[in-house]
Design an enzyme around this catalytic site. Structure first.
Site, PDB file in Angstrom:
ATOM      1  N   SER A   1    -105.512  67.782 -25.358  1.00 36.53           N
ATOM      2  CA  SER A   1    -105.671  68.986 -24.552  1.00 36.53           C
ATOM      3  C   SER A   1    -107.081  69.004 -23.988  1.00 36.53           C
ATOM      4  CB  SER A   1    -105.418  70.228 -25.408  1.00 36.53           C
ATOM      5  OG  SER A   1    -105.573  71.416 -24.664  1.00 36.53           O
ATOM      6  N   CYS A   2    -107.258  69.698 -22.851  1.00 40.29           N
ATOM      7  CA  CYS A   2    -108.591  69.784 -22.242  1.00 40.29           C
ATOM      8  C   CYS A   2    -108.702  71.140 -21.548  1.00 40.29           C
ATOM      9  CB  CYS A   2    -108.810  68.619 -21.280  1.00 40.29           C
ATOM     10  SG  CYS A   2    -107.623  68.549 -19.904  1.00 40.29           S
ATOM     11  N   GLY A   3    -109.373  71.194 -20.413  1.00 39.15           N
ATOM     12  CA  GLY A   3    -109.504  72.451 -19.698  1.00 39.15           C
ATOM     13  C   GLY A   3    -108.294  72.796 -18.857  1.00 39.15           C
TER      14      GLY A   3
ATOM     15  N   GLY B   1    -105.721  70.006 -18.090  1.00 36.60           N
ATOM     16  CA  GLY B   1    -104.754  68.916 -18.111  1.00 36.60           C
ATOM     17  C   GLY B   1    -105.179  67.648 -17.402  1.00 36.60           C
TER      18      GLY B   1
ATOM     19  N   TRP C   1    -106.271  74.311 -21.875  1.00 34.91           N
ATOM     20  CA  TRP C   1    -106.933  75.553 -22.233  1.00 34.91           C
ATOM     21  C   TRP C   1    -106.817  76.631 -21.158  1.00 34.91           C
ATOM     22  CZ3 TRP C   1    -107.629  76.712 -26.948  1.00 34.91           C
ATOM     23  CH2 TRP C   1    -108.339  77.873 -27.275  1.00 34.91           C
TER      24      TRP C   1
END
Length: 282
Positions: free
Chosen positions: A239-241, A243, A268
């Site tokens: 997961s990141c900010g 995708g 996120w």
């Protein structure tokens, strides 16, 4: 040409194979909101020969979602990729103008849609320029459309509901690749209305640690970074900010270790926006 499931190619490899009839180059450049750069405009005036532009933020995304650049449906993907002149038999090499930033997202999109022969140009446009690779600055011509068929790998992507269930049941291992201060919740998120912190039980490995000078670190170094945060027993989810850089982690794990990592597409920007989803701070 590309071998099945080859993940990375060098600028030298691309130079040697540039005129191969099955090779299709894809410029997957994208810049964060708030910058004064337009990736498609830059592609229009500067690109590797015959590269098409893949706009995953403004064109090839799920337009029914309020979230940024979510994965489109199989039908949307088929129509868009076919219009770019790409067929299922083509050997695709994706790159971006930063070195390694947004191109892994498009690599992952092709992989999750069932394309076998897709690789990333390690170092991107900067590496190509370093070896004196040819650059085209004339206006591009429209490609001849192709018929393209997608087949979604449902184990390659996960949504918020499935992720929440896995976190609550302890059946998933989540790796968050945002910077450490955003993961801990010590700084505000850049998107308005998004809470700070991380998912319960998530591990943190900031994505910049995977690269150096615009290229991936060696397999040996990547293994040292990746193995402590990957699970041998549970499915791994990155997961990141929003995708994009979660796909950098997925690509690194596949290249260095042959390990498949599922990408949380909403990342996120979705999780931090919904108050019903649990958030913790360190």
């Amino acid at each position: 040409m590309l071998q099945r499931n080859e993940v990375l190619v060098s600028a030298e490899w691309l130079r040697d194979n540039l005129n191969s009839p099955q090779l299709k180059l894809v410029d997957a450049s994208w810049f964060m909101p708030g910058t004064d750069r337009n990736a498609k405009s830059e592609w229009f005036t500067k690109r590797i020969p015959d590269a098409v532009y893949f706009d995953f933020d403004g064109e090839i995304y799920d337009k029914s979602s309020s979230l940024p650049h979510m994965l489109p449906s199989e039908e949307q993907f088929e129509n868009a990729v076919g219009a770019l002149g790409i067929s299922n038999d083509d050997h695709i090499v994706v790159y971006d103008t930063a070195g390694i930033f947004s191109a892994p997202r498009v690599w992952w999109m092709f992989k999750v849609m069932g394309h076998e022969h897709v690789a990333l140009l390690d170092g991107g446009m900067p590496a190509w320029e370093v070896i004196g690779g040819e650059i085209v600055k004339d206006a591009p011509t429209s490609p001849e459309p192709e018929v393209y068929r997608a087949s979604l790998d449902r184990e390659g992507v996960i949504d918020a509901n499935a992720l929440l269930s896995g976190i609550e049941a302890g059946t998933l291992n989540v790796i968050d690749v945002r910077p450490a201060d955003r993961f801990s919740g010590s700084v505000a998120e850049p998107r308005p209305g998004v809470r700070s912190g991380h998912m319960p039980g998530a591990k943190n490995l900031p994505f910049p640690s995977l690269t150096e000078n615009g290229k991936f670190k060696s397999k040996e170094v990547l293994a040292e970074l990746l193995l402590p945060v990957l699970s041998d027993d549970l499915p791994n989810v990155s997961s990141c900010g929003s995708g994009v850089t979660a796909c950098t982690f997925a690509l690194a794990a596949e290249w260095a270790l042959g390990r498949k990592v599922t990408v949380y597409d909403g990342s996120w920007s979705e999780w931090g926006s919904h108050t019903a989803l649990p958030v913790v701070k360190d």
